[in-house]
Design an enzyme around this catalytic site. Structure first.
Site, mmCIF file in Angstrom:
data_model
loop_
_atom_site.group_PDB
_atom_site.id
_atom_site.type_symbol
_atom_site.label_atom_id
_atom_site.label_comp_id
_atom_site.label_asym_id
_atom_site.label_seq_id
_atom_site.Cartn_x
_atom_site.Cartn_y
_atom_site.Cartn_z
ATOM 1 C CB VAL A 148 -13.742 0.064 4.426
ATOM 2 C CG1 VAL A 148 -12.933 1.346 4.358
ATOM 3 C CG2 VAL A 148 -14.762 0.013 3.291
ATOM 4 C CB THR A 172 -0.862 0.023 1.278
ATOM 5 O OG1 THR A 172 -1.788 -1.035 1.191
ATOM 6 C CG2 THR A 172 -1.592 1.342 1.443
HETATM 7 C C1 SD4 Z 1 -5.640 -1.981 4.710
HETATM 8 N N1 SD4 Z 1 -3.738 -0.703 5.423
HETATM 9 O O1 SD4 Z 1 -6.524 -2.025 3.872
HETATM 10 C C2 SD4 Z 1 -4.284 -1.406 4.305
HETATM 11 C C3 SD4 Z 1 -3.459 -2.523 3.803
HETATM 12 C C4 SD4 Z 1 -2.031 -2.209 3.608
HETATM 13 O O2 SD4 Z 1 -0.124 -2.720 2.459
HETATM 14 O O3 SD4 Z 1 -1.430 -1.325 4.169
HETATM 15 N N2 SD4 Z 1 -1.402 -2.948 2.745
HETATM 16 O O4 SD4 Z 1 -5.781 -2.413 5.856
#
Ligand code: SD4
Length: 318
Positions: A209, A180
């Protein structure tokens, strides 16, 4: 003055002055500089933003253009096109942006549109709202001229089919399955903006979400203080409103590094889960000082400053 009142007065003066000390926001002696930082090894994306900042482009435009590189990268299975689907096979994207004025925009569980950070910016600038979700966000995007495309690549579809054989949901989190991108950009006018964009956790429930599109959780900017972004298990970031927390700790006088460590340790110490998971923060203050910390080892971030774009390893709580 009666002794009791005298003691009370001394006590209240002491209390007042400690309160004012605590409430006094941190101030900075600014040396103009530009800097961009972004989560994980998002080399090209951070370089793009950093070079734009060096060219004098504003922080929000640089951040949105930077993260777009990962949104369009089919090999990044945690962001945009090629992102891993939910357990029903749909790729749903979350993103948000925030600028130096404190304005923000967010889109949640959007299908069929690649550049969702830009879409979040459009929500911020072209609608009376802060967040648009699902079909509404998609329809708004189409009305703004965004192309509709199938975000599920053959490679992600095949991985999902393999996953369906056992259907074990293990959001074990680290470099293997987390990219992400959250980005913070400090521009030549000493204004900070940021963007965060993700397809969320692979094989999440339909409709799930995470933190990434939630202002204050996945991203927060206060242009008087600085900004922070999060990556990792969003459920755990949301519980402590993590990015807001990091910025508030900086406001109280902590360095970006101390603030990230403090926010991570708060999750670790209050963790009710027995499973392993990763959460990491990166932060930058108005002086252009940066910090980062994660729960598990393995987290890195990109740092563009003085024309150099480097991958930085962070410390971890465990
Ligand atoms: C989530 N924080 O949807 C995001 C996932 C994430 O690298 O950081 N992936 O929880």
């Amino acid at each position: 003055m009666k002794r009791r009142n005298f003691i009370f007065d001394i006590f209240s003066i002491g209390l007042m002055s400690s309160l004012t000390t605590r409430l006094k926001a941190k101030t900075f002696n600014i040396t103009p500089m530009v800097r961009s930082i972004s989560t994980w090894k998002t080399t090209e994306a951070n370089l793009k933003a950093g070079v734009m900042l060096d060219q004098g482009i504003d922080g929000l435009t640089a951040a949105v253009a930077g993260v777009a590189i990962e949104e369009e990268n089919p090999k990044n299975t945690t962001v945009g096109f090629g992102g891993a689907p939910d357990r029903t096979g749909s790729v749903t994207l979350d993103a948000c942006v925030m600028n130096h004025l404190g304005d923000c925009g967010s889109v949640v569980a959007v299908e069929n549109i690649v550049n969702v950070a830009k879409l979040a910016r459009d929500v911020m600038e072209k609608t009376p709202h802060v967040m648009l979700a699902g079909k509404g966000a998609e329809e708004f995007g189409v009305s703004e001229g965004y192309e509709k495309i199938n975000l599920l690549t053959e490679a992600s579809k095949n991985e999902w089919k393999k996953w369906l054989e056992n259907e074990e949901y293990k959001p074990l989190i680290n470099i293997e399955n987390h990219d992400t991108i959250g980005m913070l950009c400090l521009d030549k006018d000493n204004n900070m903006s940021g963007a965060c964009t993700t397809s969320g956790l692979a094989y999440k429930m339909k409709g799930r979400v995470g933190d990434s599109p939630i202002i204050g959780s996945g991203l927060f900017i206060d242009n008087k203080i600085g900004g922070a972004v999060a990556t990792g298990l969003g459920e755990e970031v949301v519980k402590t409103v993590g990015s807001f927390l990091v910025v508030e700790l900086m406001r109280q006088g902590m360095s970006p590094q101390e603030a990230c460590e403090n926010a991570v340790n708060r999750i670790v110490s209050s963790n009710s889960q027995k499973n392993k998971f990763q959460v990491a923060y990166i932060a930058m203050n108005k002086n252009g000082e940066v910090g980062s910390f994660s729960i598990e080892p393995g987290f890195t971030y990109m740092d563009y400053v003085n024309g150099k774009n480097e991958e930085i390893k962070t410390g971890s709580a465990l």
